[in-house]
Motif scaffolding. Structure first.
Motif, PDB file in Angstrom:
ATOM      1  N   HIS A 160       0.859  -1.203   0.000  1.00  0.00           N
ATOM      2  CA  HIS A 160       0.000   0.000   0.000  1.00  0.00           C
ATOM      3  C   HIS A 160       0.890   1.246   0.000  1.00  0.00           C
ATOM      4  O   HIS A 160       0.699   2.165  -0.808  1.00  0.00           O
ATOM      5  CB  HIS A 160      -0.920  -0.038   1.224  1.00  0.00           C
ATOM      6  N   SER A 161       1.891   1.253   0.873  1.00  0.00           N
ATOM      7  CA  SER A 161       2.799   2.401   0.975  1.00  0.00           C
ATOM      8  C   SER A 161       3.590   2.578  -0.329  1.00  0.00           C
ATOM      9  O   SER A 161       3.687   3.687  -0.882  1.00  0.00           O
ATOM     10  CB  SER A 161       3.740   2.165   2.163  1.00  0.00           C
ATOM     11  N   TYR A 162       4.130   1.468  -0.837  1.00  0.00           N
ATOM     12  CA  TYR A 162       4.904   1.509  -2.091  1.00  0.00           C
ATOM     13  C   TYR A 162       4.036   2.036  -3.250  1.00  0.00           C
ATOM     14  O   TYR A 162       4.497   2.810  -4.094  1.00  0.00           O
ATOM     15  CB  TYR A 162       5.425   0.092  -2.378  1.00  0.00           C
ATOM     16  N   THR A 163       2.771   1.620  -3.259  1.00  0.00           N
ATOM     17  CA  THR A 163       1.867   2.032  -4.342  1.00  0.00           C
ATOM     18  C   THR A 163       1.659   3.547  -4.330  1.00  0.00           C
ATOM     19  O   THR A 163       1.612   4.185  -5.386  1.00  0.00           O
ATOM     20  CB  THR A 163       0.514   1.286  -4.211  1.00  0.00           C
ATOM     21  N   LEU A 164       1.545   4.127  -3.122  1.00  0.00           N
ATOM     22  CA  LEU A 164       1.393   5.591  -3.028  1.00  0.00           C
ATOM     23  C   LEU A 164       2.611   6.297  -3.643  1.00  0.00           C
ATOM     24  O   LEU A 164       2.470   7.242  -4.417  1.00  0.00           O
ATOM     25  CB  LEU A 164       1.235   6.021  -1.563  1.00  0.00           C
TER      26      LEU A 164
END
Ligand SMILES: NC(=O)c1ccc[n+]([C@@H]2O[C@H](COP(=O)([O-])OP(=O)(O)OC[C@H]3O[C@@H](n4cnc5c(N)ncnc54)[C@H](OP(=O)(O)O)[C@@H]3O)[C@@H](O)[C@H]2O)c1
Length: 247
Positions: A160-164
């Motif tokens: 989720h963090s990487y996607t942001l």
């Protein structure tokens, strides 16, 4: 996002959510390639949905990732959509020593590290295309962890963090970055075998519907069922739901 005429690679597309998405996109008039480690599952998927193209690949093996890239560049140079869907889930007792967390290393490898590498490898090709997109399949458990699946939940939070960050870095590079955030999906084999539907679960076909509808409207974060609310929950609400889920 135009949802027909695309060329799409779906990792883990031979079963479960990946297969439901593959079937839906193929029926909408997209060229769809699925990959996974098990040939029998790829063959079964092609029997079920006859226009799918299949390739054996283990995304956690660097050589296999490179072979997958070379195959796509040679045979499907118009590829404009990568769906990072492959994943595994393990129950892990964090208090029972280092041996017990070895399976967790596989979750970190497959659910996080491999997806980051594969995405980096496919980005040069994707950036050449019109209507390019990456879809990362995370999970509601990346927003609120289930302690029985501690490393799994953490890998999904990492994705989720990487996607942001990926979305932000690619904002002017012509590649849209979507996140699909399913809640519990009862009819897949992620937990070993399909389970009964509950008030908190939805089917893989409902997840595929949510993805297609969300992408068509350029919704970059696509929740379905309960995970949609979790995405917008306050810190206090997250604590309360965490308590209820992990009592
Ligand atoms: N089911 C749920 O409740 C749920 C909820 C939220 C999110 N999700 C996510 O949705 C995605 C799909 O899960 P699912 O529920 O549809 O379960 P699934 O049917 O078990 O699908 C997982 C797929 O990933 C493939 N895969 C695993 N490791 C791989 C590797 N190293 N290389 C290539 N392919 C690999 C598997 O094929 P092979 O074993 O043949 O390689 C399988 O086809 C996962 O990312 C999962 O975390 C699931």
């Amino acid at each position: 996002m135009k949802m027909e005429g695309n060329t799409v690679l779906i990792t883990g597309g031979a079963t479960g959510i990946g297969l439901a998405i593959a079937d839906r996109l193929a029926k909408l008039g997209n060229e769809v390639i699925i990959c996974g480690r098990r040939k029998d599952k790829l063959d079964e998927a092609q029997k079920e949905s006859s226009t799918l193209h299949a390739r054996i690949a283990d995304i956690s093996d660097p050589r296999s990732r490179k072979e997958l890239l070379d195959f796509v560049v040679n045979d499907y140079p118009a590829l404009n959509m990568l769906i990072n869907n492959a994943g595994i889930q393990r129950k892990i007792d964090l208090a029972s020593g280092e041996d017990a967390i070895k399976e967790g290393d596989r979750e970190i490898e497959i659910n996080f590290k491999s997806q980051v590498h594969l995405t980096a490898m496919f980005l040069p090709l994707l950036q050449k295309q019109e209507n390019a997109a990456i879809v990362n399949v995370t999970s509601g458990l990346g927003l609120i962890p289930l302690s029985t699946f501690p490393i799994y939940s953490a890998t999904k939070a990492a994705m989720h963090s990487y996607t942001l960050s990926l979305r932000h870095q690619l904002r002017n590079k012509g590649v849209k970055v979507f996140e699909l955030i399913p809640p519990t999906v009862h009819d897949t084999e992620l937990k070993g075998k399909p389970t009964a539907r509950t008030e908190y679960s939805i089917s893989s076909s409902e997840v595929a519907d949510a993805l297609v509808a969300g992408m068509a409207k350029d919704n970059l974060e696509i929740g379905a069922g309960p995970s949609l609310g979790w995405l917008r929950a306050s810190g206090d609400e997250i604590q309360q739901i965490f308590g209820r889920m992990n009592h």
